[in-house]
Design an enzyme around this catalytic site. Structure first.
Site, PDB file in Angstrom:
ATOM      1  N   THR A 153      17.260  40.329  75.599  1.00 56.82           N
ATOM      2  CA  THR A 153      17.069  38.963  76.088  1.00 56.82           C
ATOM      3  C   THR A 153      16.360  39.044  77.443  1.00 56.82           C
ATOM      4  O   THR A 153      15.149  39.148  77.501  1.00 56.82           O
ATOM      5  CB  THR A 153      18.405  38.191  76.188  1.00 56.82           C
ATOM      6  N   LYS A 179      21.996  46.343  74.546  1.00 53.75           N
ATOM      7  CA  LYS A 179      21.286  45.391  75.393  1.00 53.75           C
ATOM      8  C   LYS A 179      22.292  44.765  76.346  1.00 53.75           C
ATOM      9  O   LYS A 179      23.486  44.642  76.052  1.00 53.75           O
ATOM     10  CB  LYS A 179      20.566  44.332  74.564  1.00 53.75           C
ATOM     11  N   THR A 190      25.348  39.148  78.446  1.00 50.97           N
ATOM     12  CA  THR A 190      25.842  39.308  77.087  1.00 50.97           C
ATOM     13  C   THR A 190      25.544  40.763  76.707  1.00 50.97           C
ATOM     14  O   THR A 190      24.410  41.166  76.737  1.00 50.97           O
ATOM     15  CB  THR A 190      25.125  38.324  76.154  1.00 50.97           C
ATOM     16  N   GLU A 276      20.015  41.655  85.855  1.00 51.45           N
ATOM     17  CA  GLU A 276      18.977  40.642  86.067  1.00 51.45           C
ATOM     18  C   GLU A 276      18.500  40.620  87.511  1.00 51.45           C
ATOM     19  O   GLU A 276      19.289  40.448  88.444  1.00 51.45           O
ATOM     20  CB  GLU A 276      19.507  39.268  85.651  1.00 51.45           C
ATOM     21  N   ASN A 402      18.406  32.908  86.213  1.00 51.39           N
ATOM     22  CA  ASN A 402      19.496  32.128  85.642  1.00 51.39           C
ATOM     23  C   ASN A 402      19.393  30.644  85.903  1.00 51.39           C
ATOM     24  O   ASN A 402      20.067  29.831  85.269  1.00 51.39           O
ATOM     25  CB  ASN A 402      20.831  32.678  86.124  1.00 51.39           C
ATOM     26  N   SER A 407      14.878  27.495  79.638  1.00 55.58           N
ATOM     27  CA  SER A 407      13.537  26.922  79.511  1.00 55.58           C
ATOM     28  C   SER A 407      12.571  27.909  78.874  1.00 55.58           C
ATOM     29  O   SER A 407      12.867  29.075  78.696  1.00 55.58           O
ATOM     30  CB  SER A 407      13.015  26.502  80.886  1.00 55.58           C
TER      31      SER A 407
END
EC number: 2.3.1.35
Length: 407
Positions: A153, A179, A190, A276, A402, A407
């Site tokens: 992702t 992942k 996740t 991230e 985040n 979007s």
């Protein structure tokens, strides 16, 4: 034990495929299929979040109540979480599609999803995706890499690792893909991890091995303190290595468990380092603890401290934030008996001794903290126990990613 080049197809009898099923935008890879040529015993660990995604519930039923599994279908882009009976029904429909395509029982198909919470998956695209991927299944290195890409992702890179060991005169291989980048704070992100081995091992011993290594690997990772609704680790063993079946905690079991630990530890570090927006893998080791539980509590408290993570991003040796995080962890220790060090490829530097700062060079500290992997080592001088946790720095990009994730 030796690490080898490979991923989920490294073990004998496993095939994989990945491709674009139209779940994400612009033809991005978003579906993966893993298949064993013969039925496998399966083990799994799952999120402790009370809010569990439909695939987690489906997989728990298969792993806990069925003797074998033979395939995994995973989509990225939509998590199939908070989707009610309809979402669970789509897990069944996904299994039905894989059952028809692969000529295997429906209850031998494991299902996984990752992505946005609350949306229903487009089951027609999922079913068509299974049909698309079936003829692409292969045991090649390329097929494994493509599958690993398809489950990503916000990950910036695929995460694969494989090792080989000798058991009973036979070569046993463990291969994996996983992942995870955000919503990472597993308590079994996740986080999805799929591990495949050709070891001949009983279902009971397979589950025992996985349950014993997860607490010191995936459960010692935190990117942002959020425990996902979808955290799943699945381990399949098809027995094709031909080693004598492992049915008890003997030397063969010990060798297998050590290799499984190495695979999952490496993947846990991959997840933390690819948090991230991260620019650095941040490792925290607590030494000299009175108990393992105490060491784990302290290490996790530091790794989840937003202030400490921000200091690592700024290459700032703000050691007070580390001691502070240890202090509110709930674990008992004497703050006036703590030694703290920073270490990286650029060197090792003691920052405090007996809870008080030493006369260290800020310039040298900044140099050490500017490496892509940084370790903080705290010795609390209470015993022999130790624990290590992994996380990452906290950057501007974490908020950007985040803030517009949907979007």
């Amino acid at each position: 034990m030796k690490k080898i080049e490979g991923g989920i197809t490294a073990a004998k009898g496993f095939q994989a495929a990945g491709g674009a099923a139209g779940i994400k935008k612009q033809g991005v890879k978003d579906m993966a299929l893993v298949y064993s040529e013969v039925p496998c015993v399966a083990a799994g660990t799952f999120t402790t979040n009370i809010v569990k995604a439909a695939p987690v519930k489906w997989d728990q039923e298969i792993v806990y109540n069925h003797p074998t599994a033979q395939a995994i279908v995973c989509n990225s882009g939509i998590a199939n979480a908070c989707t009610g009976e309809e979402g669970y029904g789509y897990c069944r429909k996904t299994a039905e599609a894989a059952s028809a395509a692969l000529s295997i029982p429906e209850d031998s198909v494991l299902v996984a999803s990752t992505g946005v919470i609350g949306k229903q998956i487009p089951i027609d695209k999922i079913a068509a995706g299974v049909e698309m991927l079936k003829p692409q299944l292969a045991a090649t290195r390329e097929a494994a890499a493509t599958a690993a890409q398809a489950i990503m992702t916000t990950d910036t890179e695929p995460k694969e690792v494989a090792v080989q060991i000798e058991i009973g005169g036979k070569t046993v291989t463990i291969g994996s893909m996983c992942k995870g980048s955000g919503m990472i704070h597993p308590n079994m992100c996740t986080m999805l991890s799929f591990v495949a081995t050709d070891a001949n091992i009983s279902k009971e011993m397979l589950q025992k091995a996985l349950s014993e290594v997860v607490p010191d690997t995936y459960n010692m990772v935190s990117v942002d303190g959020d425990t996902s609704t979808n955290d799943t680790v699945l381990l399949l063993a098809n027995g094709l290595a031909g080693n004598p079946e492992i049915t008890e905690e003997n030397e063969d079991y010990k060798i297998f468990k050590e290799a499984l630990f190495e695979v999952n530890k490496t993947q846990a570090m991959h997840i933390a380092g690819d948090g991230e927006g991260a620019t650095a893998l941040f490792e925290v080791t607590i030494q000299g603890a009175e108990s393992k539980e105490q060491a784990v509590t302290l290490a996790k408290s530091v790794i989840t401290s937003s202030l400490t993570k921000a200091a690592i991003f700024g290459h700032d040796a703000n050691w007070g934030r580390i001691l502070c995080a240890m202090g509110y962890s709930g674990a008992k220790f004497d703050p006036e008996n703590v030694d703290l060090y920073f270490e990286s490829a650029a060197g090792k530097l003691q920052i405090i001794t007996k809870g008080v700062a030493v006369d260290y060079s800020e310039e040298e500290a900044t140099k050490i903290l500017s490496e892509p992997k940084v370790t903080a080592i705290a010795d609390i001088h209470m015993g022999e126990a130790t624990a290590t946790a992994w996380g990452c720095d906290l950057t501007y990009d974490y908020v950007k990613i985040n803030a517009d994730y949907r979007s």
